[in-house]
Scaffold this motif. Structure first.
Motif, PDB file in Angstrom:
ATOM      1  N   VAL A 792      44.762 -10.576  40.595  1.00 15.97           N
ATOM      2  CA  VAL A 792      45.523 -11.586  39.856  1.00 15.97           C
ATOM      3  C   VAL A 792      45.566 -11.187  38.390  1.00 15.97           C
ATOM      4  O   VAL A 792      44.518 -11.105  37.738  1.00 15.97           O
ATOM      5  N   LYS A 793      46.750 -10.937  37.871  1.00 14.77           N
ATOM      6  CA  LYS A 793      46.914 -10.634  36.446  1.00 14.77           C
ATOM      7  C   LYS A 793      46.918 -11.928  35.647  1.00 14.77           C
ATOM      8  O   LYS A 793      46.169 -12.113  34.698  1.00 14.77           O
ATOM      9  N   ARG A 794      47.783 -12.810  36.019  1.00 15.44           N
ATOM     10  CA  ARG A 794      47.885 -14.152  35.423  1.00 15.44           C
ATOM     11  C   ARG A 794      48.726 -14.981  36.380  1.00 15.44           C
ATOM     12  O   ARG A 794      49.449 -14.424  37.225  1.00 15.44           O
ATOM     13  N   ILE A 795      48.658 -16.279  36.255  1.00 13.73           N
ATOM     14  CA  ILE A 795      49.516 -17.124  37.080  1.00 13.73           C
ATOM     15  C   ILE A 795      50.273 -18.095  36.178  1.00 13.73           C
ATOM     16  O   ILE A 795      49.773 -18.532  35.142  1.00 13.73           O
ATOM     17  N   GLY A 796      51.484 -18.399  36.593  1.00 14.03           N
ATOM     18  CA  GLY A 796      52.349 -19.257  35.795  1.00 14.03           C
ATOM     19  C   GLY A 796      52.108 -20.725  36.063  1.00 14.03           C
ATOM     20  O   GLY A 796      53.017 -21.465  36.448  1.00 14.03           O
ATOM     21  N   GLY A 797      50.866 -21.144  35.830  1.00 13.95           N
ATOM     22  CA  GLY A 797      50.488 -22.539  36.044  1.00 13.95           C
ATOM     23  C   GLY A 797      49.874 -22.728  37.408  1.00 13.95           C
ATOM     24  O   GLY A 797      50.278 -22.105  38.400  1.00 13.95           O
ATOM     25  N   GLY A 798      48.851 -23.577  37.470  1.00 16.52           N
ATOM     26  CA  GLY A 798      48.186 -23.853  38.735  1.00 16.52           C
ATOM     27  C   GLY A 798      47.943 -25.328  38.956  1.00 16.52           C
ATOM     28  O   GLY A 798      48.344 -25.903  39.955  1.00 16.52           O
ATOM     29  N   PHE A 799      47.187 -25.947  38.047  1.00 15.18           N
ATOM     30  CA  PHE A 799      46.914 -27.387  38.068  1.00 15.18           C
ATOM     31  C   PHE A 799      46.236 -27.851  39.356  1.00 15.18           C
ATOM     32  O   PHE A 799      46.321 -29.011  39.723  1.00 15.18           O
ATOM     33  N   GLY A 800      45.551 -26.935  40.037  1.00 13.15           N
ATOM     34  CA  GLY A 800      44.894 -27.258  41.301  1.00 13.15           C
ATOM     35  C   GLY A 800      45.725 -26.906  42.510  1.00 13.15           C
ATOM     36  O   GLY A 800      45.202 -26.740  43.606  1.00 13.15           O
ATOM     37  N   GLY A 801      47.026 -26.771  42.334  1.00 10.27           N
ATOM     38  CA  GLY A 801      47.907 -26.506  43.470  1.00 10.27           C
ATOM     39  C   GLY A 801      47.762 -25.125  44.055  1.00 10.27           C
ATOM     40  O   GLY A 801      48.238 -24.859  45.164  1.00 10.27           O
ATOM     41  N   LYS A 802      47.088 -24.216  43.325  1.00 12.54           N
ATOM     42  CA  LYS A 802      46.890 -22.858  43.841  1.00 12.54           C
ATOM     43  C   LYS A 802      45.415 -22.586  44.101  1.00 12.54           C
ATOM     44  O   LYS A 802      44.987 -21.440  44.176  1.00 12.54           O
ATOM     45  N   MET A1039      45.561 -18.913  33.695  1.00 11.61           N
ATOM     46  CA  MET A1039      46.748 -19.639  34.159  1.00 11.61           C
ATOM     47  C   MET A1039      47.344 -20.498  33.058  1.00 11.61           C
ATOM     48  O   MET A1039      47.966 -21.521  33.312  1.00 11.61           O
ATOM     49  N   GLY A1040      47.119 -20.061  31.815  1.00 15.53           N
ATOM     50  CA  GLY A1040      47.704 -20.772  30.692  1.00 15.53           C
ATOM     51  C   GLY A1040      46.705 -21.547  29.880  1.00 15.53           C
ATOM     52  O   GLY A1040      46.991 -21.971  28.764  1.00 15.53           O
ATOM     53  N   GLN A1041      45.521 -21.751  30.437  1.00 16.24           N
ATOM     54  CA  GLN A1041      44.503 -22.539  29.746  1.00 16.24           C
ATOM     55  C   GLN A1041      43.718 -21.712  28.731  1.00 16.24           C
ATOM     56  O   GLN A1041      42.785 -22.195  28.099  1.00 16.24           O
ATOM     57  N   GLY A1042      44.095 -20.450  28.564  1.00 16.44           N
ATOM     58  CA  GLY A1042      43.461 -19.606  27.551  1.00 16.44           C
ATOM     59  C   GLY A1042      42.099 -19.094  27.937  1.00 16.44           C
ATOM     60  O   GLY A1042      41.304 -18.720  27.061  1.00 16.44           O
ATOM     61  N   LEU A1043      41.801 -19.028  29.215  1.00 14.64           N
ATOM     62  CA  LEU A1043      40.471 -18.627  29.667  1.00 14.64           C
ATOM     63  C   LEU A1043      40.135 -17.207  29.216  1.00 14.64           C
ATOM     64  O   LEU A1043      39.046 -16.955  28.682  1.00 14.64           O
TER      65      LEU A1043
END
Length: 1250
Positions: A792-802, A1039-1043
């Protein structure tokens, strides 16, 4: 017939396509043929703006070059002949120089997951090409067609308003109470009000933009000729003259006329309709003409809506007000019609001929009596658009060979008034529930009705007029008797059956009356200015609010965050508002997401075949039609699984349904073909027959049928019977909470690449959970997990759905790759994704609360029911967290909470930010409001009275330490000016009958940890190379949260080296094994500590070399260690201590600590329509000492930012408060953080609009 060559330009380079297929969109061509992956696929229907590009052409009708934004997902390449396309790659890059738009969105923290960022960049870029110094309003309007799921829009607007001529800081001169200069200083903590410095931005220089291709400019005077493009199934003809068009329509009467493709494109993509012949009339002068006549303004049918909008604005500016009533109504509908990407290409004629029953404009045109000119070969006729024009669903009076040539929108007359209304779920770019146009013409100098027109969309299978009601009002006076009679007539005439398509029947019928009441009052208001005779009613001042149109106020916001300690090194980035490290690449389209990976030479495409029944036996699967589709390779199903077809967290799911389906969207099989388009056609060709079985859909159905997963969950404390017996009051009731779609901008995507050796396979996946993806694929293929590599390089949003549901795609794709021996890719379309994957759990709560007269709660019982869907998935853990948060922040001595998981025939619901916590807290706030109402006390007093205190035990017996909620509460009350505004709101509500304002302050307490103890672990891997550079790997997904940004900050401080020396490439199962999902707001905590441990190992190994050379550099110490054969690679591991809760004994700690926050929001609601907007939100959040204030504020702001769906972007003030007491810190020895800012599925509660 020979097809023509298609010629267009992309980013200044000429493209000649000899085999243009009308079914190919610009988006597909850019991504697959030209390898320009910056333009993204978000929804495929022009609603999200992720695919926005700028189109430029020489407009022969305006005699100038025009630039406009468009959705590449809808634009057929055949429509782009002699057009210049500019994508995000064409305006700047990190390799050369970023464009100022790209720079500002990245440095102002406006890019989180980044999937939407290229589209937003291109919308702003297009605006600046047309208006280099826009207003703030113009900037906001430019983004009507762009969605961002992460940021809440605040940061985007804050960065882009630096382009506005009216967008700078007010300097304390404004009356905004949230101005950074109006805030009280806190002597204990130095707070900074700015997350970026606009003075560092590059200036915008319009002279440096790419020029329009000279070759296209030279063609401006060359006569156009008819073009013909032949595709696999569709022929596209570009007509150049009206005669050609009429001849073609006579020859092909069933041909579709397409200008913007905003309707036909969606029908072909999502409704699987086929239109073999398409004719484009966009070049024809007569269909683009705009003429100002004696009775109105005539628009050619091909005129884009943006052109109509501009022309009508100019007319309003130049004509007497009485002549522009209809124009204002049209503009009011166009204001909310769609984003600029759609309005720039969609035609006025197409909007009429589409004949949508919920059209925004057709009721307006019908009510105004617009004239239509209809032509065919040898004939021409004028038709007034009235109730006869739409004889049925999606039908018009036009004969097959006829076309609409033009529409004349009439001037209004003296004594004529017009209004248009629309109500939708959200204000901008949404389809209407009900829409209408209303017109009244009075006898000269009287209030006596001469003509009345009431036309509605959304109330039948076509646009309709309330004819009976209208005719009865002729010669009547505009007063209350007329109002009552019209309303009674509308109730009788506009009937909807209970099962009418679109639902919301009662609401829609009510809207028809509300709209007329608004119109009645608006006309009264205008008549009152004319001093007419007493037969006209007078407007009550308290009714005036009903006449005002919905307005968006310019956004204002300020954020405060803690400054780093005095003396902290400039190279130490911990605690500083460092931009997301990938933001610049995201803004330039260079950031690589799963589907951006270039296609393999022999790659195949997969499309899922899913159930159309909620519960049924499968009696037959017929793939014969699918096999006829070009490029068909194979169909896979449960019969092809070499390992186990059983899958899922609790092994209660199947990779492919066998014999029986248990929900609509249940995966039965998949087709594999050479292209995604062929895969879609082949999937449609698979015919499945069923024997239907009884289905359970709702929570109530499940309770009635005793359909549950597992046994009842329970948490209790105290003596419930005693508590209720001692209470002064007891209130009981029910709370229903609906579900929610995740709507990550990047849908589920997997690429599986078989390696050909002993079952090895490499998967590139958009997932929050590499471990379960690996184990589920291995189990399905019957191989050990060590043969499956997940990256996984990055994901375009997850919010728990992935977190878990991504595996339903990954396992299917992996099987296809195994069977074919070739790479296979699948990225779900938005409709597939929403159908298959489930969302937030709907909840039903039955509560009983006992309390004293002073509002003190003494007893509470809540029965919780969640709609889990057809499998267990994570539903039990979600219900557990709901029970843990059923108290929210309130101490309740006698309490019992129970939970049942309803087993229904819906796709399995799953993790979603908050993971049950939002449902539990919302239920608590509901009954708390009931307590306050019953006691007749201010809600804020009752809430404050019941708050926990330091050292209290929760209902699950965890001690609250470092409990800072009381201070958060007090600070939020003060910063929001709560009590002063409460008085202002009371006064407003007294003076306004139909618009009301409310103010509420709500606390939150959220437990930080996975509730399953073993998941609270993480690993890290560090490689130090001989040049001193560091490669870092950990188990969390970006996933966008800056981890990744935060983890680099942690490693930078630990190793005492600049962040420029540290890099994270990806997350993969061959670097860090057995990772927990990136969720539960713990990913920074867990992975940060693991990284810190790995760094300490490296530092310990380097210590001897530092002692030998104390003045040396990092590179010298690393080189010395290497030459001495010392390992420069290390792992780190961390597990959260002292966790483990028992439901049986109600003991042990489920959480390591809690985060606390308080929010205060003011909301205005239109009592007639339900329109509502958030006027202001103040948030005080205690997150300890933040690793990165910009990223943490971005996560917090999103809670209120998602209120953008209600039509407001004014987020008020956000204050981030330092931890006020000693609290458990996972990195205390680094003094970095109390709670490292949130990651995983927490914080964005779109439906929790307090």
């Amino acid at each position: 017939m020979t097809a023509d060559e298609l010629v267009f330009f992309v980013n200044g380079k000429k493209v000649v396509e000899k085999n243009a297929d009308p079914e190919t969109t610009l988006l597909a061509y850019l991504r697959r043929k030209l390898q320009l992956s910056g333009t993204k696929l978000g929804c495929g229907e022009g609603g999200c703006g992720a695919c926005t590009v700028m189109l430029s052409k020489y407009d022969r009708f305006q005699n100038k070059i025009v630039h406009f934004s468009a959705n590449a997902c809808l634009a057929p390449i055949c429509s782009l002949h002699h057009v210049a396309v500019t994508t995000v790659e064409g305006i700047g890059s990190t390799k050369s120089r970023l464009h100022p738009v790209q720079e500002r969105i990245s440095k102002s923290h406006g890019s989180q997951c980044g999937f939407c960022t290229p589209g937003i960049v291109m919308s702003m870029y297009t605006l600046l090409r047309n208006q280099p110094e826009p207003t703030i309003e113009e900037i906001e309007n430019a983004f009507q067609g762009n969605l961002c799921r992460c940021t809440g829009y605040r940061a985007i607007l804050q960065g882009f308003r630096t382009f506005a001529r009216d967008g700078g800081c007010c300097g304390g001169s404004g009356d905004n109470p949230n101005c950074c200069m109006n805030q009280k200083k806190d002597s204990k903590v130095t707070l900074l009000p700015s997350l970026f410095n606009p003075e560092e931005f590059m200036p915008l220089d319009p002279t440096q933009e790419p020029i329009f291709p000279p070759e296209l400019l030279r063609l401006k005077d060359v006569p156009r000729k008819q073009l013909r493009f032949e595709g696999e199934r569709v022929t596209w003809i570009q007509a150049s003259t009206l005669k050609e068009l009429l001849d073609l329509k006579a020859q092909y009467p069933e041909a579709k006329l397409v200008v913007g493709n905003t309707e036909i494109g969606i029908e072909m993509k999502f409704k699987n309709k086929l239109f073999p012949m398409i004719v484009c009339p966009a070049w024809i002068p007569e269909l683009n003409a705009v003429e100002h006549g004696p009775e109105g303004i005539s628009f050619g049918a091909s005129c884009p809506l943006s052109s109509v909008e501009k022309t009508l604005h100019e007319a309003i500016d130049n004509l007497p007000a009485y002549k522009t009533e209809v124009f204002k109504g049209v503009l009011e509908q166009l204001r909310w019609f769609a984003g600029m990407q759609v309005k720039s290409v969609a035609s006025i004629g197409g909007n009429i001929i589409t004949a949508s029953p919920i059209s925004d404009l057709n009721p307006v045109f019908m009510a105004s009596g617009a004239k239509l000119t209809i032509v065919s070969t040898g004939t021409k006729r004028m038709v007034r658009m009235d109730h006869t024009f739409f004889p049925g669903y999606r039908k018009t009076l036009l004969a097959p060979e006829e076309i609409l040539l033009s529409i004349e929108i009439p001037y209004s007359r003296e004594g004529e008034y017009f209004s248009a209304f629309k109500q939708a779920s959200r204000r901008e770019d949404d389809i209407a529930k009900v829409t209408c146009g209303m017109r009244v013409l009075f006898q000269p100098e009287t209030a006596q009705v001469k003509e009345l027109a009431l036309c509605y969309g959304g109330m039948a299978d076509r646009t309709i007029s309330a004819l009976k009601t209208m005719r009865k009002q002729t010669a009547r006076f505009w007063n209350k008797e007329l109002l009552q009679d019209v309303c009674a007539g509308l109730v009788e005439e506009l009937y909807l059956s209970p099962d009418a398509p679109g639902g919301m029947v009662e609401f829609r019928r009510t809207l028809t009356l509300s709209f007329f009441f608004k119109f009645y009052l608006t006309v009264l208001q205008k008549l009152g200015k004319g001093n007419l005779e007493n037969n006209c009613a007078k407007l009550d001042p308290t009714d005036a609010s009903a006449t005002s149109l919905f307005q968006k106020d310019p956004p204002a916001n300020v954020q405060f965050f803690q400054e780093v300690p005095e003396g902290q090194s400039e190279e130490d980035m911990v605690g500083r508002p460092l931009p997301h490290l990938a933001a610049a690449m995201q803004a330039s389209g260079e950031a690589v997401y799963c589907d951006d990976i270039p296609r393999y030479e022999n790659e195949l495409s997969l499309r899922l075949v899913t159930s159309t029944k909620a519960h049924a036996k499968i009696t037959c699967i017929d793939i014969s039609e699918a096999q006829k589709v070009p490029g068909f390779v194979c169909f896979i199903s449960a019969e092809d699984v070499p390992g186990s077809n059983k899958t899922g967290i609790f092994n209660d799911e199947t990779v492919f349904a066998k014999d029986e389906v248990t929900c609509v969207g249940h995966i039965i099989g998949a087709v594999v073909t050479d292209t995604p388009e062929h895969a879609q056609r082949a999937a449609q060709g698979v015919k499945i027959t069923y024997e239907e079985l009884p289905a359970i859909i709702t929570i109530e159905d499940a309770i009635k049928n005793n359909s549950f997963h597992g046994s009842e969950l329970k948490i209790g404390k105290g003596d419930l019977m005693k508590g209720f017996s001692e209470a002064d009051n007891i209130v009981s009731g029910e709370v229903h909470i609906g579900g929610q779609e995740h709507f990550y901008l990047e849908t589920h995507c997997t690429i599986a690449v078989p390696k050909g050796e002993q079952g090895e396979m490499e998967l590139f996946v958009s997932t929050q959970n590499t471990m379960k993806t690996q184990s589920f694929v291995a189990n399905m293929l019957g191989v050990p997990a060590n043969r499956i590599l997940v990256r996984v390089k990055r994901i375009g949003g997850g919010f728990g759905g992935k977190e878990t549901r991504s595996t339903v795609v990954s396992t299917a794709v992996a099987l296809a790759a195994h069977k074919t021996g070739r790479p296979v890719r699948c990225m779900l379309d938005r409709d597939e994704d929403m159908l298959i994957t489930g969302g937030r759990h709907p909840f039903l709560a039955k509560y009983k609360v006992g309390f004293m007269k002073d509002g003190k709660v003494v007893a509470l019982k809540v029965e919780h029911y969640s709609n889990a869907g057809n499998t267990l998935d994570l539903s039990q853990s979600i219900m557990e967290r709901a029970l843990f948060h059923m108290d929210n922040c309130y101490k309740i001595p006698n309490i019992l909470g129970t939970g049942r998981l309803c087993k229904t025939n819906l796709p399995s619901n799953t993790a979603f930010r908050g993971f049950g916590g939002p449902q539990g807290m919302l239920i608590a706030e509901y009954w708390m409001s009931e307590v306050a109402l019953t006691c007749g006390l201010p809600a804020e007093e009752v809430r404050r009275k019941n708050l926990y205190k330091e050292g209290d035990l929760t209902h699950f017996n965890q001690k609250l330490e470092a409990f800072t909620l009381s201070r958060c509460w007090d600070e939020c009350l003060a910063s929001s000016q709560y009590h002063a505004r409460r008085s202002e709101i009371d006064k407003f509500n007294e003076e306004n009958c139909w618009k009301k304002r409310g103010l509420c302050i709500i606390p939150t307490k959220f437990g930080i940890s996975f509730s399953i103890p073993f998941l609270n672990q993480a690993g890290a891997l560090i490689h130090v190379y001989t040049d001193g550079s560091v490669l870092l790997a950990h188990g969390g997904m970006e996933m966008g949260q800056g981890l990744h940004t935060k983890m680099i900050q942690v490693a930078s401080r630990a190793l005492k080296i600049p962040i420029s020396k540290i890099y994270i490439s990806e997350t993969s199962t061959n670097t860090v094994p057995n990772t927990s999902p990136t969720a539960a707001s713990v990913s920074s905590d867990l992975n940060g500590q693991a990284i810190y441990e790995a760094c300490q190992t490296i530092l310990k190994r380097l210590e001897p070399f530092k002692k030998k050379n104390p003045t040396g550099t990092w590179e010298e110490w690393v080189s010395a260690a290497y030459l001495d054969a010392v390992s420069l690679s290390a792992t780190g591991f961390y597990k959260t201590p002292n966790l483990g809760y028992s439901f049986e004994t109600n003991s042990g700690n489920p959480f390591h600590y809690f985060s606390y926050g308080v929010a205060c929001s003011e909301v205005e609601i239109d009592c007639l329509t339900g329109d509502h907007k958030n006027l202001r939100t103040d948030i005080v959040m205690d997150v300890g000492s933040s690793l990165n204030p910009a990223i943490d504020i971005g996560q917090e702001v999103n809670v209120s930012g998602m209120l953008e769906n209600t039509g407001a972007k004014d987020m008020g003030s956000i204050k981030r408060t330092k931890g006020m007491a000693r609290r458990k810190s996972l990195l205390e020895n680094m003094r970095v953080l109390g709670r490292i800012g949130g990651t995983g599925d927490r914080g964005r509660h779109r439906e929790l609009e307090y």
